[in-house]
Structures are given as structure tokens and as C-alpha cells.
Design an enzyme around this catalytic site. Structure first.
Site, short mmCIF file in Angstrom:
data_model
loop_
_atom_site.label_atom_id
_atom_site.label_comp_id
_atom_site.label_asym_id
_atom_site.label_seq_id
_atom_site.Cartn_x
_atom_site.Cartn_y
_atom_site.Cartn_z
N CYS A 153 33.79 -1.65 99.12
CA CYS A 153 33.99 -2.93 99.81
C CYS A 153 32.67 -3.44 100.40
O CYS A 153 32.05 -2.78 101.24
CB CYS A 153 35.04 -2.77 100.90
SG CYS A 153 35.09 -4.13 102.09
N GLY A 154 32.26 -4.63 99.99
CA GLY A 154 31.02 -5.21 100.49
C GLY A 154 31.04 -5.48 101.99
O GLY A 154 30.04 -5.31 102.68
N HIS A 155 32.19 -5.90 102.51
CA HIS A 155 32.30 -6.16 103.94
C HIS A 155 32.13 -4.87 104.74
O HIS A 155 31.53 -4.87 105.81
CB HIS A 155 33.66 -6.79 104.26
CG HIS A 155 33.91 -8.08 103.53
ND1 HIS A 155 33.19 -9.23 103.78
CD2 HIS A 155 34.78 -8.40 102.54
CE1 HIS A 155 33.62 -10.20 102.99
NE2 HIS A 155 34.57 -9.71 102.24
#
Length: 533
Positions: free
Chosen positions: A76-78
Site C-alpha cells: 500500500c502506497g499510503h
């Protein structure tokens, strides 16, 4: 002979595969060791963040009074973006010997924990207090190190400072530009407890609490009251506690947010988050050039009009040569258009233009009231249509041409509403072009697109990008929103079946990311929503 045999076997062992066998044994032992580590309730740390799994989670809850846990996915980039701030917050809290600690759970590997706590998006942060795992509190603070630290500090200690005498409260009130003091005759009563909960949530404000009768008298109060003290506008704003209804947490939060703002805000990088977080339904904007003394003088009448609309309309001054220059395209304006006034309905980004050149406070009040009463039509943006808009496979629509194309009763029109900066729109651009090539010779089907950042429609509100709408041929103004996968074959099935899919894929089969949110002039957050499981 026996000794000779033993020596021979020892010598020949490696050649016969004995060494490989030893390596296999070592690998097996290492594997068992790792499994033992996972099964152990030992708690390891990475950058002062507790690494948690289903076997040590209970121990972590029992050992830490306040534990904020991030449920994340490695891809997940976040989550990756949050990781440094989360680690920094964990270090700060540990260095100050706070009872609050931070932990993390890889929710893709620890599926039992993810299921137990209802994790459906990443990252999800939950606070566990006093070992209670049945009712964790959702994290509501900012996603940066300072926001996390302040949010946890409010829960680790008293959320409001106890003020016991006139000197202490006077010093407290004058210590900052804005403070909140709750006056309660019973600090253990329901109203006071609600106040403490509000104080715990609103970490960007400083809260105090008073119980002594002399303090009630000193500030002219006779009953339980929440007071907002400011060094601007009205100096003291009182919110009396209703004896019958008590104190409502959501309502008090809303009132404090509204009245903590200056009556007229200036739009800057520092104030933009305050302006949008206040959740005031309408914004009245005065665009001016601050380098012009004549235009600066318009602020007086603008402020004079603001008082009667507090809470309903937020008045904002925008310098077209400063930070406000970035928002001009959102209104289809240039700096040369200043001075001018616009009212924005925040729910749907509808914009209303005050046409007259009268900038008096009475004219401004009359205009705002007319908009609130529904008597003014919105001012809709429209670009000019390109000369070749109708010769390309993908037809280029603008606000001025949309109606005649989309609601042509002889055509089935499939429209992509997009934003040039949206990565999801960019990713599907090739598929949309290929779809248009496939149907370019069909007289009854039109594949089109519209840049929704430069064009607006009166009866269609675009809330995310890309948004796909199908307008079937025939009488009536029908519209079908396309919500399936964004590939050429599925698009084609949808068109061939008259605007529906023969077999809709289940939700779990749809792998598209959530759309990019439509951006206001200066969004508080921006970017995509959370990653979904």
C-alpha cells in the site's frame, strides 16, 4: 577393520551426499526457529514501533495502557508514505516516557486480527486503551508525526487543564490567540465529560476547565457554559449548556470550529486546511490584488457583510497575485478579473458570480441571500470546443456542446468525465481510444470525453475521476453510470448490450482503484482515498 570403516565413511561422506543432508538439516532447523519466533509472544520493535501479530497482540495490550496500532499492507502506497511519520511519532512518545506506544500489524499476513477488527482499508489506525480489545477507538487525527503525537498526548493525560483561581485562568486565557474554557459546576457530570471528549478530539486547540464559583462570577456566568476566548473579532463567545439537552459533542465541535475562524479569512497556505476543515456549507470569495490600495479598501465592506452569515457562509479574501493565483483556473479566471466576487456551494462546487460592480456590504448581503434562497443560477465553466472536436474517434465535449451531443435522441453516447492530472484517467486513456476506434464507423454510437476541471454541467455533478456515463438513444434524458472494470472488452459488452452488462462481475472481481476525488481549490488532503482490501 571397524575403525577403518568409520574413517572411510567419514572421508567419503561429502561425496555421497552427506554435506547436502547437513545443509537440509540446517535449513529445516532455521525454518523451525522462524516458526517458533512467530508463535512466540515476544514483542520485537522496528524504529520504536512494536511489531505485532496474533501471538503477541494480547501481551502488547496487557503491557501498554495506550496502544495505537496501524493495520497496514506492505504494497500500500499510503502505508509506505505514513511509515516514516509513524516511526518518528513512536520515537518522540518513547523519548518523553509517555504511557502511549505505537504498534503495527501486517493485516495481509495476520488475517485473523484483520478480521477481528474489521479492517477493510489501509492504513487503518485504532487505539486500544487499558487492554480492552473489544472496543478500540478509531484514530481521527492528522496523518503526520506531529498530529499523531498530539492526538496520543491528549489521551495519555488530561485533555483539559484544571484552572483553580483567577490569576491562573487569566494567564491561561492570554497565553494563546485562541483557547477554550469549560465552566462546569460538577466536573464529574455528563456535560463536563462530553467537554473532555471534545477536548481529546480537537488537538489543534487548547482547553481548560473551571469549577470554582468565583471563576463563574469573574466571567459573568451563572450556569454551565463553554467559552471561546480569542484575541481577534469578538473576544469572548459563550455557548451555554442547555439544561434539558445537555452538551452535544458534534454540535459543540461544529460551533468551536466555526467561531475559531476569523470573521474574514485570508486564503494562504497556512489557513487553507482551517478553511476547508470548518465544513461551512458556502464560501464567499473576494478576489483582489493586494498590491492595489483601491482594491484593498474593498475588504471593509466585505467584512461588514460577513457578520450576519457566520456558520452558513465563510468569507474569504483571495490575493490573485499571491497564494490565490493557484486557484484561479478552478474558477476559469485570471488575475486581470480582480476585483470580483464568487460564492461557492461546497457540497457540489457550484459557483455563483455577482455580476454587478457594486461592492457595498448591502449589495453583498442581498446577493448571498438570493443564492441561499435559490434565486440565482450557477455560473458554469465551459472551454471553447476544439475545431476538430467531431473528427476524432473520441469526440471532445465542452460545457457549451454537451447537451446537443449527449442527449441526441438518435445516438447512444458514452462519455468519460476526466481530470488531466488524474492517474486513473491516464491509465485508461489508451483503452478509451481503442474503444473509439472500434466504434468510429457506427452511426448510432458516440464515444466522447470531457475535461471536468474546465467544464461544468448544471444537472450533472462529477464527484470523482474518471466517471463514465452512458446516455442511451431515444426520448427522455436518461443517464446510466458505468461502474464495472475499465477495459475495452467490458466496455464493448456494455455498449452491445444497450447500456448494461449481461453478467455483472461480483464486487470481489473488480480490481479498479477508487476514483480520484474531485478537488476543491485547496483540498485539505488531496490524492486518492485509502487502499482497499
Amino acid at each position: 577393520l571397524v575403525w577403518l570403516l568409520v574413517l572411510s565413511l567419514a572421508w567419503l561422506g561429502p561425496a555421497l551426499g552427506g554435506e547436502d543432508k547437513d545443509e537440509e538439516v540446517i535449513e529445516e532447523e532455521e525454518k523451525e526457529k522462524k516458526e517458533d519466533e512467530v508463535l512466540s509472544d515476544e514483542i520485537k520493535e522496528e524504529d520504536n514501533v512494536l511489531v505485532l501479530h496474533e501471538h503477541n497482540f494480547a501481551r502488547a495490550l496487557s503491557e501498554h495502557q495506550l496502544l495505537l496500532v496501524e493495520f497496514y499492507a506492505p504494497w500500500c502506497g499510503h502505508c509506505q508514505q505514513l511509515a516514516p511519520a509513524f516511526a518518528q511519532a513512536a520515537t518522540e512518545l518513547r523519548n518523553e516516557s509517555s504511557p502511549a506506544r505505537l504498534g503495527k500489524v501486517d493485516a495481509t499476513a495476520q488475517t485473523a486480527l484483520a478480521t477481528e477488527f474489521g479492517i477493510t482499508s489501509y492504513p487503518t489506525l485504532k487505539l486500544f486503551r487499558d487492554g480492552n480489545r473489544t472496543h478500540p477507538l478509531a484514530y481521527t487525527g492528522r496523518m503526520d508525526s506531529q498530529g499523531i503525537v498530539r492526538w496520543m498526548q491528549r489521551r495519555a493525560g488530561p485533555s483539559a487543564t484544571l484552572l483553580q483561581d483567577t490569576d491562573t485562568i487569566a494567564a491561561f486565557v492570554s497565553s494563546q490567540d485562541l483557547v477554550v474554557v469549560g465552566f462546569f459546576k460538577d466536573l464529574k457530570g455528563e456535560a463536563a465529560q462530553t467537554f473532555f471528549e471534545v477536548a481529546a478530539e480537537m488537538v489543534d486547540m487548547t482547553f481548560g476547565v473551571a469549577e470554582a464559583a468565583e471563576l463563574f462570577q469573574a466571567y459573568g456566568l451563572s450556569a454551565d457554559t463553554v467559552c471561546l476566548f480569542k484575541k481577534f473579532d469578538e473576544r469572548q463567545t459563550n455557548f451555554p449548556v442547555d439544561p434539558a439537552r445537555g452538551l452535544d459533542m458534534a454540535e459543540l465541535t461544529r460551533l468551536l470550529r466555526i467561531h475559531s475562524l476569523q470573521l474574514v479569512m485570508e486564503f494562504t497556505n497556512e489557513t487553507s486546511s482551517q478553511i476547508f476543515n470548518a465544513k461551512i456549507p458556502h464560501h464567499m470569495l473576494l478576489f483582489l490584488n493586494k498590491s492595489s490600495p483601491e482594491q484593498l479598501s474593498l475588504r471593509d465592506s466585505f467584512k461588514a457583510a460577513a457578520g450576519g452569515f457566520r456558520g452558513e457562509v465563510l468569507f474569504v479574501v483571495v490575493d490573485v497575485t499571491g497564494h490565490g493565483a493557484d486557484v484561479l483556473p478552478f474558477f476559469g479566471m485570471t488575475a486581470a478579473d480582480a476585483p470580483t466576487l464568487r460564492l461557492v456551494k461546497m457540497e457540489n462546487n457550484r459557483k455563483y458570480q455577482m455580476e454587478q460592480d457594486d461592492f457595498s456590504d448591502s449589495a453583498i448581503r442581498t446577493f448571498i441571500q438570493a443564492v441561499l434562497d435559490g434565486k440565482v443560477k450557477p455560473h458554469l465553466l465551459s472551454a471553447e470546443p476544439p475545431e476538430d472536436w467531431n473528427t476524432r474517434p473520441v469526440k471532445v465535449l465542452v460545457g457549451k456542446t454537451f447537451e446537443q451531443v449527449a442527449f441526441d435522441e438518435t445516438k447512444n453516447v458514452f462519455v468519460k468525465f476526466y481530470a488531466p492530472w488524474c492517474p486513473h484517467c491516464q491509465a485508461m486513456a489508451a483503452a478509451w481510444e481503442e474503444l473509439a476506434e472500434r466504434y468510429k464507423d457506427r452511426e448510432d454510437i458516440v464515444i466522447a470525453e470531457m475535461d471536468s476541471t474546465a467544464n461544468e454541467l448544471e444537472n450533472i455533478t462529477i464527484r470523482g475521476y474518471p466517471t463514465l456515463h452512458y446516455f442511451p438513444a431515444g426520448p427522455g434524458r436518461k443517464m446510466v453510470e458505468y461502474k464495472s472494470t475499465r477495459d475495452v472488452e467490458t466496455f464493448s459488452k456494455f455498449l452491445e448490450n444497450g447500456g448494461t452488462l449481461p453478467e455483472e462481475p461480483s464486487v470481489s472481481d473488480v480490481r479498479e482503484q477508487p476514483p480520484c476525488p474531485r478537488q476543491s481549490p485547496a483540498p485539505a488532503g488531496g490524492g486518492d482515498g485509502p487502499c482497499r482490501t
